[in-house]
Design an enzyme around this catalytic site. Structure first.
Site, PDB file in Angstrom:
ATOM      1  N   GLU A  69       0.848  -1.185   0.000  1.00  0.00           N
ATOM      2  CA  GLU A  69       0.000   0.000   0.000  1.00  0.00           C
ATOM      3  C   GLU A  69       0.893   1.248   0.000  1.00  0.00           C
ATOM      4  O   GLU A  69       1.889   1.316   0.715  1.00  0.00           O
ATOM      5  CB  GLU A  69      -0.862  -0.033   1.263  1.00  0.00           C
ATOM      6  CG  GLU A  69      -1.615   1.235   1.574  1.00  0.00           C
ATOM      7  CD  GLU A  69      -2.215   1.225   2.968  1.00  0.00           C
ATOM      8  OE1 GLU A  69      -2.970   2.161   3.288  1.00  0.00           O
ATOM      9  OE2 GLU A  69      -1.916   0.292   3.747  1.00  0.00           O
ATOM     10  N   TRP A  70       0.520   2.251  -0.793  1.00  0.00           N
ATOM     11  CA  TRP A  70       1.242   3.521  -0.793  1.00  0.00           C
ATOM     12  C   TRP A  70       0.752   4.375   0.382  1.00  0.00           C
ATOM     13  O   TRP A  70      -0.447   4.497   0.608  1.00  0.00           O
ATOM     14  CB  TRP A  70       1.019   4.277  -2.100  1.00  0.00           C
ATOM     15  CG  TRP A  70       1.631   5.649  -2.096  1.00  0.00           C
ATOM     16  CD1 TRP A  70       1.004   6.838  -1.880  1.00  0.00           C
ATOM     17  CD2 TRP A  70       3.008   5.954  -2.292  1.00  0.00           C
ATOM     18  NE1 TRP A  70       1.898   7.876  -1.936  1.00  0.00           N
ATOM     19  CE2 TRP A  70       3.146   7.364  -2.184  1.00  0.00           C
ATOM     20  CE3 TRP A  70       4.148   5.176  -2.541  1.00  0.00           C
ATOM     21  CZ2 TRP A  70       4.371   8.008  -2.330  1.00  0.00           C
ATOM     22  CZ3 TRP A  70       5.369   5.818  -2.690  1.00  0.00           C
ATOM     23  CH2 TRP A  70       5.460   7.214  -2.580  1.00  0.00           C
ATOM     24  N   ASP A 124      13.034  -3.151  14.810  1.00  0.00           N
ATOM     25  CA  ASP A 124      13.979  -2.227  14.178  1.00  0.00           C
ATOM     26  C   ASP A 124      13.388  -0.819  14.230  1.00  0.00           C
ATOM     27  O   ASP A 124      13.301  -0.121  13.220  1.00  0.00           O
ATOM     28  CB  ASP A 124      14.249  -2.659  12.731  1.00  0.00           C
ATOM     29  CG  ASP A 124      15.475  -1.973  12.122  1.00  0.00           C
ATOM     30  OD1 ASP A 124      16.208  -1.292  12.859  1.00  0.00           O
ATOM     31  OD2 ASP A 124      15.687  -2.119  10.899  1.00  0.00           O
TER      32      ASP A 124
END
Length: 307
Positions: free
Chosen positions: A94-95, A203
């Protein structure tokens, strides 16, 4: 980027290649390349790595989907990822249209991270069902019931010994890190057991947080936090919190939001160097520079905290 790879990725996600309107190169992080793909149905994000194997993005997809399943914080939807038959490794996501965060955005991220850390898998154990990666490095995750042992044997010692073998740290520096690893059980296990195992992003530095315009709900008008590029496993929640202090850091409002939702233990600062040691070793392996010295200093501080 080869148009055939773009079209193949779109087909794998159920997007007709004829609906692709254009592409634009964008950042893909420190390791990968990225492409914004405009389609008639909306924009998507194609990330690829010509040097990686296909499992590289398979484990990223698994991590993103595990985080999303908790429903605590927004995660980009995984649309498809490459298979062995594809010419290069890629993942289609997804953008996320980014927006500038305000204090409410960061406070919301803190609260949502606390909610994420309430989510766990593994029946009280630490690790993950498979090894994955952090950056471009292998991350071993074999299950362990003892958190201190997991941190020493799966996180600290393998990287420290590899760095010594490469000459990045001296034998004396390796001894300092090994001595610190010996203290992991005494320093970390009781606090981890008090909090219980948490699903970790793994992370969590500032580069792996995006903010998007809020679509609806009580935070409408402010930017919505989105987590990307995880190195997921089950561990102690202070791992993620410690990493937010490295590489630029998070603002005070993030910690206010977090501690309102789930306060940190009063002595969490004693353990922070132990949890900073691992990402510093990762950076020493990936980038060299001053990260090895910073890792040794964290190991020294860990020894002070363990007394």
């Amino acid at each position: 980027m080869d148009p055939a790879v773009v079209h193949g990725a779109c087909r794998a996600a159920g997007i007709d290649p004829a609906d692709v309107l254009g592409t634009r190169l964008v950042g893909g992080g420190c390791v990968n390349e990225g492409l914004k793909v405009r389609t008639r149905g909306g924009d998507v994000f194609l990330k690829w790595n010509a040097k990686a194997g296909h499992r590289f993005f398979q484990v990223e997809a698994e991590g993103l989907e595990a985080l999303a399943a908790c429903g605590a914080v927004r995660i980009p939807a995984v649309l498809a990822h490459s298979r062995e038959s594809d010419p290069v490794a890629w993942i289609l996501l997804e953008w996320i249209e980014e927006a500038a965060p305000n204090e409410d955005s960061w406070r919301r991220l803190g609260a949502e991270l606390a909610a994420l850390h309430r989510c766990s898998e593994g029946d009280g154990r630490y690790g993950w069902h498979a090894d994955n990666v952090i950056g471009s490095l292998p991350q071993p995750n074999r299950w362990n019931v003892d958190w201190g042992d997991f941190w020493a044997e799966r996180r600290i010692r393998p990287l420290a010994r590899e760095l010594a073998g490469r000459g990045t740290v001296s034998s004396r520096q390796l001894d300092t890190i090994e001595t610190a690893a010996d203290l992991a059980g005494e320093l970390l296990t009781a606090a981890a057991e008090a909090d219980g195992p948490s699903l970790l992003h793994g992370d969590l530095w500032s580069g792996n947080v995006l903010f998007a315009r809020t679509r609806d709900g009580p935070h409408r008008g402010s930017a919505e936090p989105v987590l990307i590029d995880p190195a997921v496993y089950v561990g102690h929640r202070e791992v993620d919190l410690a990493m937010t202090r490295l590489f630029g850091g998070f603002p005070r409002s993030f910690y206010q939001g977090h501690d309102e939702a789930w306060p940190r233990q009063p002595d969490h600062e004693r353990r922070r160097p132990a949890y900073e040691l691992y990402p510093l070793l990762v950076h020493a392996r990936l980038f060299g520079g001053g990260y090895a010295g910073a890792a040794v200093r964290a190991a020294q501080a860990m020894q002070v905290g363990g007394r």
